[in-house]
Motif scaffolding. Structure first.
Motif, PDB file in Angstrom:
ATOM      1  N   THR A 193       0.819  -1.214   0.000  1.00 44.90           N
ATOM      2  CA  THR A 193       0.000   0.000   0.000  1.00 44.90           C
ATOM      3  C   THR A 193       0.851   1.262   0.000  1.00 44.90           C
ATOM      4  OG1 THR A 193      -0.145   0.133   2.421  1.00 44.90           O
ATOM      5  CG2 THR A 193      -1.782  -1.229   1.290  1.00 44.90           C
ATOM      6  N   LEU A 194       2.146   1.144   0.350  1.00 48.64           N
ATOM      7  CA  LEU A 194       3.040   2.312   0.344  1.00 48.64           C
ATOM      8  C   LEU A 194       3.569   2.494  -1.066  1.00 48.64           C
ATOM      9  CD1 LEU A 194       4.967   1.642   3.657  1.00 48.64           C
ATOM     10  CD2 LEU A 194       3.022   3.147   3.315  1.00 48.64           C
ATOM     11  N   ARG A 195       2.778   3.136  -1.905  1.00 48.96           N
ATOM     12  CA  ARG A 195       3.093   3.191  -3.327  1.00 48.96           C
ATOM     13  C   ARG A 195       4.238   4.132  -3.654  1.00 48.96           C
ATOM     14  NH1 ARG A 195      -2.609   3.386  -3.224  1.00 48.96           N
ATOM     15  NH2 ARG A 195      -2.574   5.622  -3.575  1.00 48.96           N
ATOM     16  N   TYR A 196       4.430   5.175  -2.877  1.00 44.50           N
ATOM     17  CA  TYR A 196       5.464   6.163  -3.185  1.00 44.50           C
ATOM     18  C   TYR A 196       6.341   6.360  -1.959  1.00 44.50           C
ATOM     19  CZ  TYR A 196       1.601   7.137  -6.391  1.00 44.50           C
ATOM     20  OH  TYR A 196       0.566   7.021  -7.283  1.00 44.50           O
ATOM     21  N   PRO A 197       7.596   5.912  -1.920  1.00 47.18           N
ATOM     22  CA  PRO A 197       8.218   5.060  -2.943  1.00 47.18           C
ATOM     23  C   PRO A 197       7.764   3.620  -2.796  1.00 47.18           C
ATOM     24  CG  PRO A 197       9.731   5.427  -1.154  1.00 47.18           C
ATOM     25  CD  PRO A 197       8.517   6.253  -0.835  1.00 47.18           C
ATOM     26  N   ARG A 198       7.941   2.857  -3.843  1.00 48.73           N
ATOM     27  CA  ARG A 198       7.541   1.460  -3.810  1.00 48.73           C
ATOM     28  C   ARG A 198       8.489   0.658  -2.927  1.00 48.73           C
ATOM     29  NH1 ARG A 198       7.504  -2.168  -9.149  1.00 48.73           N
ATOM     30  NH2 ARG A 198       9.544  -2.808  -8.340  1.00 48.73           N
ATOM     31  N   ILE A 199       7.940  -0.338  -2.247  1.00 46.81           N
ATOM     32  CA  ILE A 199       8.737  -1.212  -1.394  1.00 46.81           C
ATOM     33  C   ILE A 199       8.875  -2.564  -2.088  1.00 46.81           C
ATOM     34  CG2 ILE A 199       8.948  -2.276   0.873  1.00 46.81           C
ATOM     35  CD1 ILE A 199       9.056   0.734   0.984  1.00 46.81           C
ATOM     36  N   ASP A 200      10.114  -3.008  -2.255  1.00 44.15           N
ATOM     37  CA  ASP A 200      10.376  -4.322  -2.830  1.00 44.15           C
ATOM     38  C   ASP A 200      10.820  -5.271  -1.722  1.00 44.15           C
ATOM     39  OD1 ASP A 200       9.739  -3.579  -5.385  1.00 44.15           O
ATOM     40  OD2 ASP A 200      11.804  -3.186  -6.011  1.00 44.15           O
ATOM     41  N   VAL A 201      10.061  -6.326  -1.508  1.00 43.98           N
ATOM     42  CA  VAL A 201      10.434  -7.350  -0.539  1.00 43.98           C
ATOM     43  C   VAL A 201      11.368  -8.328  -1.236  1.00 43.98           C
ATOM     44  CG1 VAL A 201       9.609  -9.190   0.968  1.00 43.98           C
ATOM     45  CG2 VAL A 201       8.281  -7.084   0.736  1.00 43.98           C
ATOM     46  N   VAL A 202      12.622  -8.384  -0.814  1.00 44.08           N
ATOM     47  CA  VAL A 202      13.621  -9.208  -1.487  1.00 44.08           C
ATOM     48  C   VAL A 202      13.529 -10.669  -1.076  1.00 44.08           C
ATOM     49  CG1 VAL A 202      15.179  -7.249  -1.697  1.00 44.08           C
ATOM     50  CG2 VAL A 202      15.369  -8.746   0.288  1.00 44.08           C
ATOM     51  N   GLY A 203      12.855 -10.960   0.039  1.00 48.83           N
ATOM     52  CA  GLY A 203      12.729 -12.340   0.475  1.00 48.83           C
ATOM     53  C   GLY A 203      12.271 -12.436   1.917  1.00 48.83           C
ATOM     54  N   PHE A 204      12.121 -13.682   2.361  1.00 48.98           N
ATOM     55  CA  PHE A 204      11.682 -13.960   3.730  1.00 48.98           C
ATOM     56  C   PHE A 204      12.737 -14.841   4.406  1.00 48.98           C
ATOM     57  CE2 PHE A 204       7.982 -13.116   1.185  1.00 48.98           C
ATOM     58  CZ  PHE A 204       7.159 -12.351   1.994  1.00 48.98           C
ATOM     59  N   TYR A 205      13.394 -14.273   5.400  1.00 50.33           N
ATOM     60  CA  TYR A 205      14.432 -15.001   6.112  1.00 50.33           C
ATOM     61  C   TYR A 205      13.788 -15.921   7.143  1.00 50.33           C
ATOM     62  CZ  TYR A 205      18.918 -15.837   8.441  1.00 50.33           C
ATOM     63  OH  TYR A 205      20.039 -16.417   8.971  1.00 50.33           O
ATOM     64  N   GLN A 206      14.156 -17.202   7.108  1.00 52.10           N
ATOM     65  CA  GLN A 206      13.536 -18.196   7.981  1.00 52.10           C
ATOM     66  C   GLN A 206      13.894 -17.941   9.441  1.00 52.10           C
ATOM     67  OE1 GLN A 206      14.252 -22.217   6.817  1.00 52.10           O
ATOM     68  NE2 GLN A 206      13.467 -23.090   8.728  1.00 52.10           N
ATOM     69  N   ALA A 207      12.884 -17.946  10.311  1.00 55.61           N
ATOM     70  CA  ALA A 207      13.079 -17.786  11.750  1.00 55.61           C
ATOM     71  C   ALA A 207      12.735 -19.106  12.420  1.00 55.61           C
ATOM     72  CB  ALA A 207      12.203 -16.665  12.303  1.00 55.61           C
ATOM     73  N   GLY A 208      13.670 -19.668  13.155  1.00 56.95           N
ATOM     74  CA  GLY A 208      13.419 -20.941  13.824  1.00 56.95           C
ATOM     75  C   GLY A 208      13.438 -22.089  12.840  1.00 56.95           C
ATOM     76  N   GLU A 209      12.853 -23.193  13.270  1.00 58.05           N
ATOM     77  CA  GLU A 209      12.834 -24.404  12.453  1.00 58.05           C
ATOM     78  C   GLU A 209      11.415 -24.657  11.965  1.00 58.05           C
ATOM     79  OE1 GLU A 209      15.515 -25.888  11.591  1.00 58.05           O
ATOM     80  OE2 GLU A 209      16.841 -24.724  12.905  1.00 58.05           O
ATOM     81  N   ALA A 210      10.898 -23.748  11.161  1.00 61.96           N
ATOM     82  CA  ALA A 210       9.520 -23.861  10.679  1.00 61.96           C
ATOM     83  C   ALA A 210       9.385 -25.044   9.720  1.00 61.96           C
ATOM     84  CB  ALA A 210       9.102 -22.572   9.982  1.00 61.96           C
ATOM     85  N   ALA A 211       8.411 -25.895   9.981  1.00 64.36           N
ATOM     86  CA  ALA A 211       8.182 -27.054   9.115  1.00 64.36           C
ATOM     87  C   ALA A 211       7.434 -26.653   7.847  1.00 64.36           C
ATOM     88  CB  ALA A 211       7.398 -28.120   9.875  1.00 64.36           C
ATOM     89  N   SER A 212       6.586 -25.646   7.932  1.00 67.48           N
ATOM     90  CA  SER A 212       5.827 -25.170   6.780  1.00 67.48           C
ATOM     91  C   SER A 212       5.882 -23.649   6.744  1.00 67.48           C
ATOM     92  CB  SER A 212       4.376 -25.656   6.852  1.00 67.48           C
ATOM     93  OG  SER A 212       3.758 -25.167   8.032  1.00 67.48           O
ATOM     94  N   HIS A 213       5.631 -23.108   5.556  1.00 68.32           N
ATOM     95  CA  HIS A 213       5.713 -21.668   5.366  1.00 68.32           C
ATOM     96  C   HIS A 213       4.419 -21.157   4.741  1.00 68.32           C
ATOM     97  CE1 HIS A 213      10.007 -22.165   6.143  1.00 68.32           C
ATOM     98  NE2 HIS A 213      10.062 -23.051   5.170  1.00 68.32           N
ATOM     99  N   ALA A 214       4.029 -19.941   5.109  1.00 68.93           N
ATOM    100  CA  ALA A 214       2.846 -19.313   4.526  1.00 68.93           C
ATOM    101  C   ALA A 214       3.189 -18.573   3.241  1.00 68.93           C
ATOM    102  CB  ALA A 214       2.211 -18.354   5.536  1.00 68.93           C
ATOM    103  N   VAL A 215       4.478 -18.447   2.926  1.00 69.53           N
ATOM    104  CA  VAL A 215       4.925 -17.785   1.699  1.00 69.53           C
ATOM    105  C   VAL A 215       5.465 -18.833   0.734  1.00 69.53           C
ATOM    106  CG1 VAL A 215       5.449 -15.665   2.924  1.00 69.53           C
ATOM    107  CG2 VAL A 215       7.241 -17.361   2.635  1.00 69.53           C
TER     108      VAL A 215
END
Length: 550
Positions: free
Chosen positions: A248-270
């Motif tokens: 929603t923050l269009r100006y400036p645009r935000i680019d998410v470069v990735g999701f760094y894993q926290a803990g030992e997650a067995a499954s991911h929502a991304v």
């Protein structure tokens, strides 16, 4: 011992170069003092670091957290308060956080409105000897009125889809609604009569300029020029919510470069291909991907879930590190209950209710309530007549609600339901398309006309014009048992309209009440005259476009 001694000497000398205290903290991460565990060494480093900084940011352990790590205090209120200011293109206006892009949009639109009047005078009247320099004051009045109306019509909402037809329609509606207001304003301004002759041309130029500027800005943002690169720590539902909010923050645009894993997650929502494994160093990832900010989207941070040492390393290198509570407050305008800690409420900023603020708010309430009561008197009389003709029963509905500090009071409303709506005496949540609502009641609920008698409550001092909506004592008792910190919303007077009312739909369940409380807590924490005025503008938009009402 050398690290402890060097820090004490540095504080005695006063200011030291930033490089030295960064080296001190980073060296503490990799060494161990005699007789101390590794985490205790870092805690000691953080304590001396904070003393040097004047205790404005505290990186030591938070005694209000049941933490499994001595440096869990990386998320303490003081640290959060200092990490996000300006870190994501946000500016703070009287304690309310506004995206820089929105500020730029408002300034650009105001300049276009101002320029449209001057251009119309120059093109149409300059050949006849009229000087543009004599019409700057009417042009300023035109710009002020139109900018306010574009705000009312929701043109600066970040969550509004910016398609060309939608933008053009709302700009056109704002200009047409502002035409009679501007005409009256020009009557009292010097040389306003001159601008009245070219008002049609000014509206045409303003419409074309604003629509063209919006489309150009959207195209520029879509190109990725000046985009900011952000890394999200976490792969769960919270991380997905953070990414959606960043869009929603269009100006400036935000680019998410990735999701760094926290803990030992067995499954991911991304998506799995966007997950960066924990085996990679966080600091190396930040450096290689040229990340400008790290957002920690993890609610449970105990038990070694987060790479705290590497987050601290990013922080001292100048990379802002933002936790979930700070993100929700500054970007979404909420205070999340699930991750809310008592220490954040105690030590954090906000919750100011001084004598000056109390006086200003009361004066604002009296002026606005009296003005609206006079203007709405004919409408209120017609509404009373329609209710009387539509269904049997009283015109005014009286109900006990919970006010400031938990004190009960009687709220006044135009009756919109049948008299037997609660024939068994058990309170029931209002629902969408509620069968208990009368024909007239359905209309006045949509237009919020049923709330107008509460202006009397405002004049009595039982309510404020802006504040959390008052709930029935029966609901309050139940919600206090199920929702933590629910009583905090009663630290200010309830309002006729509020931040939750313009940001969320009608509450019809406990889950809805939980979500609305997050908005109410944001208002309680950050309320100001600026936020009150903004909520009034948003309320007009809600009424015009029938948003939220049941």
């Amino acid at each position: 011992m050398f690290a402890r001694y060097s820090a004490r000497c540095a504080m005695g000398l006063g200011q030291i170069p930033k490089l030295w205290y960064r080296v001190y903290v980073m060296s503490a991460c990799s060494c161990r003092l005699p007789g101390k565990k590794e985490g205790q060494t870092l805690e000691s480093a953080a304590r001396f670091f904070n003393r040097y900084r004047g205790s404005t940011r505290r990186l030591g352990a938070d005694p209000y957290r049941d933490s499994g790590s001595p440096v869990e205090g990386l998320s303490t209120p003081q640290a959060r308060r200092g990490t996000l200011e300006g870190g994501r293109g946000m500016v703070k206006v009287f304690r309310h956080h506004v995206p820089v892009g929105t500020v730029v949009q408002i300034a650009a639109d105001a300049a276009l409105f101002f320029g449209a009047v001057l251009l119309a005078v120059y093109v149409q009247l300059a050949p006849y000897g009229t000087s543009v320099s004599t019409t700057w004051l009417p042009a300023l009045g035109f710009a002020a009125v139109m900018t306010a109306l574009t705000t009312v019509f929701g043109l600066y909402r970040r969550d509004m889809q910016t398609t060309l037809p939608r933008t053009a329609l709302r700009v056109l509606l704002a200009l047409l609604a502002g035409l009679p207001i501007v005409y009256m304003v020009l009557v009292i301004l010097p040389n306003g009569a001159v601008v009245q002759h070219v008002l049609g041309y000014a509206l045409l130029y303003a419409f074309a300029g604003v629509v063209l500027a919006r489309q150009s800005a959207d195209a520029l943002a879509a190109s990725g020029l000046g985009a900011k690169r952000v890394l999200i720590v976490g792969t769960g539902p919270e991380a997905v919510t953070v990414e959606r909010s960043l869009r929603t923050l269009r100006y400036p645009r935000i680019d998410v470069v990735g999701f760094y894993q926290a803990g030992e997650a067995a499954s991911h929502a991304v998506e799995r291909e966007r997950v960066i494994p924990r085996s990679l160093s966080l600091t190396d990832v930040v450096e290689r991907l040229q990340v400008k900010e790290v957002i920690v989207a993890v609610r449970e941070q105990r038990g070694g879930v987060l790479p705290l040492r590497e987050l601290l390393d990013c922080r001292v290198r100048g990379i802002p590190v933002t936790d979930l509570s700070a993100f929700y407050e500054k970007v979404r305008g909420e205070v999340p209950i699930e991750s809310l800690k008592a220490s954040w409420l105690i030590y954090g900023s906000g919750f100011e209710q001084g004598n000056v603020r109390t006086f200003i708010k009361r004066a604002f309430d009296l002026v606005v309530a009296l003005a609206l009561l006079v203007l709405a008197a004919p409408l209120m009389l017609l509404t009373a007549l329609a209710i009387k003709l539509d269904s049997p029963g009283p015109v005014i509905y009286r109900q006990v609600r919970t006010g400031r500090a938990g004190r009960p009071f009687t709220v006044l409303k135009f009756r919109s339901m049948r008299t037997d709506a609660e024939h068994n005496g058990v309170p029931v949540w209002a629902q969408a398309n509620d069968a208990r609502v009368t024909r007239v009641g359905r209309v006045i609920r949509k237009l919020r006309i049923d709330e107008l008698p509460q202006l009397i409550n405002v004049l009595r001092g039982e309510m404020s014009f802006v504040g959390p909506r008052p709930e029935r004592p029966e609901f309050v008792a139940k919600l206090k048992e199920q929702i933590p910190f629910y009583d905090l919303r009663h630290s200010v007077k309830p309002g006729l309209t509020g931040w939750a009312q313009v940001r969320f739909a009608y509450a019809a369940s406990v889950d809805d009440a939980r979500t609305k409380l997050q908005y109410d807590l944001y208002y309680v924490k950050n309320h100001s005259l600026f936020l009150d005025i903004l909520i009034l503008f948003e309320t007009v938009r809600v009424v015009l476009f029938r948003e939220g009402a049941h």
